[in-house]
Design an enzyme around this catalytic site. Structure first.
Site, PDB file in Angstrom:
ATOM      1  N   GLY A   1       0.707  -1.167  -0.047  1.00  0.00           N
ATOM      2  CA  GLY A   1       0.040  -0.035   0.083  1.00  0.00           C
ATOM      3  C   GLY A   1       0.616   1.228   0.091  1.00  0.00           C
TER       4      GLY A   1
ATOM      5  N   SER B   1       6.341 -12.211  -4.339  1.00  0.00           N
ATOM      6  CA  SER B   1       4.925 -12.301  -5.414  1.00  0.00           C
ATOM      7  C   SER B   1       5.167 -10.993  -6.271  1.00  0.00           C
ATOM      8  CB  SER B   1       3.760 -12.325  -4.657  1.00  0.00           C
ATOM      9  OG  SER B   1       3.527 -10.932  -3.755  1.00  0.00           O
TER      10      SER B   1
ATOM     11  N   ALA C   1       3.122  -8.041  -8.246  1.00  0.00           N
ATOM     12  CA  ALA C   1       2.272  -6.975  -7.721  1.00  0.00           C
ATOM     13  C   ALA C   1       0.917  -7.426  -7.770  1.00  0.00           C
ATOM     14  CB  ALA C   1       2.290  -5.530  -8.551  1.00  0.00           C
TER      15      ALA C   1
ATOM     16  N   THR D   1      -2.075  -5.146  -6.600  1.00  0.00           N
ATOM     17  CA  THR D   1      -2.724  -4.122  -6.834  1.00  0.00           C
ATOM     18  C   THR D   1      -1.794  -3.097  -6.848  1.00  0.00           C
ATOM     19  OG1 THR D   1      -3.115  -3.417  -4.609  1.00  0.00           O
ATOM     20  CG2 THR D   1      -4.840  -4.775  -5.681  1.00  0.00           C
ATOM     21  N   SER D   2      -0.287  -3.078  -6.743  1.00  0.00           N
ATOM     22  CA  SER D   2       0.615  -1.756  -6.825  1.00  0.00           C
ATOM     23  C   SER D   2       1.398  -1.888  -8.066  1.00  0.00           C
ATOM     24  CB  SER D   2       1.665  -2.259  -5.383  1.00  0.00           C
ATOM     25  OG  SER D   2       2.295  -3.412  -5.824  1.00  0.00           O
TER      26      SER D   2
ATOM     27  N   THR E   1       7.775  -7.079  -5.023  1.00  0.00           N
ATOM     28  CA  THR E   1       9.443  -7.286  -4.904  1.00  0.00           C
ATOM     29  C   THR E   1      10.056  -8.207  -6.161  1.00  0.00           C
ATOM     30  OG1 THR E   1       9.269  -7.097  -2.690  1.00  0.00           O
ATOM     31  CG2 THR E   1      11.084  -8.427  -3.611  1.00  0.00           C
TER      32      THR E   1
ATOM     33  N   ASP F   1      -8.212  -6.382  -1.628  1.00  0.00           N
ATOM     34  CA  ASP F   1      -7.250  -7.029  -0.959  1.00  0.00           C
ATOM     35  C   ASP F   1      -7.619  -6.969   0.625  1.00  0.00           C
ATOM     36  OD1 ASP F   1      -5.140  -8.305  -0.091  1.00  0.00           O
ATOM     37  OD2 ASP F   1      -3.688  -6.833  -0.875  1.00  0.00           O
TER      38      ASP F   1
ATOM     39  N   SER G   1      -3.016 -14.997   2.665  1.00  0.00           N
ATOM     40  CA  SER G   1      -2.305 -15.411   1.478  1.00  0.00           C
ATOM     41  C   SER G   1      -0.690 -15.154   2.044  1.00  0.00           C
ATOM     42  CB  SER G   1      -2.707 -13.791   0.640  1.00  0.00           C
ATOM     43  OG  SER G   1      -1.584 -13.875  -0.070  1.00  0.00           O
TER      44      SER G   1
ATOM     45  N   LYS H   1      -2.411   1.133   2.575  1.00  0.00           N
ATOM     46  CA  LYS H   1      -3.414   0.239   2.477  1.00  0.00           C
ATOM     47  C   LYS H   1      -3.901   0.230   3.961  1.00  0.00           C
ATOM     48  CE  LYS H   1      -2.789  -3.700   0.382  1.00  0.00           C
ATOM     49  NZ  LYS H   1      -2.330  -4.963   0.091  1.00  0.00           N
TER      50      LYS H   1
END
Lengths: 500, 500
Positions: free
Chosen positions: B178, B204, B206, B208-209, B213, B266, B274, B298
């Site tokens: 977020g 993972s 993205a 929603t960003s 990483t 999310d 998750s 977020k």
């Protein structure tokens, strides 16, 4: 927004049902300039028409250069001809999605937020996944009564709204469903209009059931009537029995229903908004709601039925119409047939006073008609009930039904299923119960309502004594695959008939 | 089930993203025997492989007789070769959908019901619409803590579960996100593993960003490593920085994330399940969770952060791992870059102790690394913080980062964006705030993370005095269309930079 480059339209001849899909070559200039990836939501513009479509990316040989392919639904919505120029850009940010997310997170929405969501769904700006999320976020008891009122108002505002300047009172009836075979509507409309009520009935196709009234009526007469024809039928006969989808009443409702059907959900708030938006858009002033209550009906107990009645009444009052809810026995199927053609047979038998006609269907139809007559006259229900019975038994209901069908385009004869088998009892005893949900599922697996001949004809009713090997029902399908598929389900779910 | 007729497989070369689609001729025998209609869910079997796909019906000329076409994803999942025989039947009734409907209606699910849903999603038996409904039904605060525990356990049970027999303690860190540009992970992993902690990081992409990483690391080195290579890197260096998707840890999570991304939601329960399912499946015993708190992050307030921390701790305890949550300042972006390549520039600058490196990113990374060091040693955080800073400033973190990248396949040089423009201030004053959500949206509209060069490089941070016409940020995109699209959004949302 960048200047969109022009591509030429090609009809791919791919039927994706209602979801519009656009096919573009990976190496096309527009794809590369816009940075499109597979499954992106894109805006496709052709002249004055715009749609939002899902992008599928294709290898070179499926499409010539400088062209874009359209699915059948996209082709239809854009009213295209071969080679028409298209502009394809990123879909605009759909602003009402922020309100959807607010609702997903459990917050109450105000009138403007609900109107924005319903308007955008009506403009087909939402993907199926977004509509599914909206329906789920509104399911259970997640809509406040104010939200249901605003949802109803917003749904009426999108699409056509009929008015009947010649008639001060316009009646309607609706069954919330969940009871397979409960095809009272054609009979009720025939009785009520024979008694002089104006009752222009627009029906939906099945949502989660094996047949909606429109599906059943379609095997008997034309139901896909344009507005002017529908109005003519009402002026000629005081009634009609047509498919509401053609009239474009509350079209958002149809888009929601398609996804409700895929998810097999139908929640109270959506149900009330769906029913009342359609009725109010149809110009009704007095609406009778039939709520069957039973352990495997849609409404399982009296407390739920009363909550639903209160919601109907509150929303109707806020929107300036009168509603009367009747709680009826939903413990078992009504009539013998389940599925469009089999239900139509029952309707014809009752209207013709056939001695073999299902008595429960006749009685239920007279009961509902009597409530409509009482709403109109203010007289007590016992008097209205004997009036309704008299109209049915005298043949006046049948004459009126014939008039309506003739005005709509004529009475059709019923087709026969080509694949059929008998479901037999495996035990001796009394039929203690039937599972309405699984009977409906069985008829749907056999192909109902898409294939109108598919469905069931029950041979026994609750309380009957059955012997091992005796027929419980006939199962009908249009194809061998569907018959096998339904039978396979039946073999794993024989206890849908509870013999004890 | 009927005997399925054989059709021969043709690769249509249509990329429908992950949704498998099968194309059949309307006049084909199987379609007619089974009574298939467009958008039906069908089971496609080829040898030992089975998938559920959505049916699209095509006109004759797209496909030869006795053949069925497959989308790219369906072709891939079924591992087909041209002409392979296929059997296509109605999709079996997915039994766990009844539990989904139970959840939609607001009822709590038990362990077995949740395991059935997650198992069926993992087997790809759910349509996108059904997954969207499940996510929405679990969003907001609609999951009880017991449901979150069972959801986590069910997600761990599907897919690979790593064990690290050589190491008694295995560390991990995760940021709930977020906060655009908050790319501390590569730096924290370098510091912690330089200090001797075993920390095999699977990240993972993205959700929603504008970058996950894994997206950022992918521009620096190989991240798509098979399990054996990942294990070798950890044995050589004590750490790794790889994409978790390749390792098949909690694969259901990836299917859920795809739809969460489409819906841009999310929720807390899904977030905890998750994150912890991925970490537990990766064999972690000690997990640090970074929760940035800020008005447009977020997590917007301390109360929410504390609820989330409690949920993480409760679920971790139930599943036998240790979690430590750190609430950090989420009031503004960290570093200057937003988007994979621009964030990688910041990471390299910090690791190299570049004088122009963003001090806030260095400080945040040292803070998080110090919490990991304290979890391991039990020492107080002041001591751990000076140890972390020392590892970074001495160059040991950079050496360790280089070792990890070399073990993963080498350090790449960063690409440059071909389309770029400067966002300028329109007023003179102090930068009072930035809207993280809209900055993230801007970077995404420019193409991040699918196009790694796309994104933003901020020129000013909160509290800076700016003059009208001064640069606030550079905007980068790989295509002119995307640059225009993002700019168009920026022009309507200039107040994402609040100058007062």
């Amino acid at each position: 927004m960048s200047q969109a480059q022009t591509l030429h339209a090609i009809n791919m001849g791919i039927d994706t049902h209602e979801e519009p899909v656009v096919y573009m070559r990976r190496d096309c200039d527009v794809c590369r300039a816009e940075g499109f990836t597979a499954n992106a939501r894109v805006q496709v513009s052709a002249g004055r028409h715009h749609i939002i479509a899902t992008l599928n990316i294709v290898a070179g040989d499926l499409l010539p250069e400088s062209s874009a392919g359209l699915s059948s639904s996209a082709w239809h919505y854009l009213q295209l001809h071969d080679g028409d120029p298209l502009a394809i850009t990123h879909a605009p940010v759909v602003r009402s999605l922020r309100y959807l997310r607010k609702k997903i997170h459990g917050h109450e929405l105000c009138a403007e937020e609900i109107a924005a969501i319903i308007g955008d769904i009506g403009r087909r700006l939402y993907s199926d996944v977004e509509v599914a999320s909206f329906l789920t976020a509104c399911a259970g008891d997640r809509l406040s009564i104010d939200e249901v009122i605003e949802l109803t108002r917003a749904m009426v505002a999108v699409g056509t709204r009929l008015s009947w300047p010649d008639y001060p009172f316009v009646y309607d009836k609706h069954c919330v469903g969940g009871l397979p075979g409960n095809r009272t509507t054609p009979i009720v409309i025939a009785i009520a209009s024979a008694a002089g009520l104006v009752i222009p009935k627009t029906s939906s196709r099945a949502i989660t059931s094996p047949a909606g009234t429109a599906d059943t009526m379609e095997v008997l007469t034309e139901v896909d009537l344009p507005l002017e024809s529908m109005q003519r039928v009402v002026h000629e006969t005081g009634a009609c029995l047509v498919w509401g989808g053609r009239i474009n009443l509350s079209p958002t409702d149809d888009l929601l229903i398609r996804i409700e059907k895929a998810l097999d959900i139908d929640s109270d708030g959506q149900l009330v908004a769906s029913v009342l938006s359609k009725k109010i858009a149809a110009g009704s002033t007095h609406i009778l709601i039939d709520i069957p209550v039973g352990p495997t009906a849609k409404v399982r107990d009296r407390a739920h039925a009363e909550r639903l009645s209160t919601m109907f009444a509150t929303v109707a009052t806020a929107l300036g119409v009168k509603v009367h809810c009747v709680l009826t026995d939903g413990s078992q199927t009504i009539g013998y047939g389940i599925g469009p053609v089999e239900e139509a047979r029952d309707v014809l038998a009752v209207l013709n006073n056939d001695p073999a006609a299902p008595a429960d269907l006749a009685e239920r139809a007279c009961l509902l008609a009597s409530h409509l007559l009482s709403m109109a006259s203010g007289r007590d229900e016992a008097k209205s009930l004997s009036e309704a019975r008299n109209i049915l038994q005298s043949g006046r209901a049948w004459q009126q039904f014939e008039r309506i069908c003739l005005a709509q385009g004529g009475l059709k004869s019923l087709p026969e299923a080509t694949h059929t088998t008998t479901l037999k009892a495996r035990a001796t005893g009394t039929l203690q119960g039937t599972d309405n949900r699984r009977l409906a599922q069985l008829a749907k697996l056999a192909g109902a309502p898409n294939s109108p001949v598919s469905g069931l004809r029950l041979a026994v009713k609750l309380g009957a004594d059955v012997e091992s090997g005796q027929a419980l029902a006939r199962l009908f399908a249009a194809t061998g695959g569907e018959l096998d598929y339904a039978l396979n389900y039946y073999r794993r779910n024989r206890d849908m008939f509870e013999i004890g």
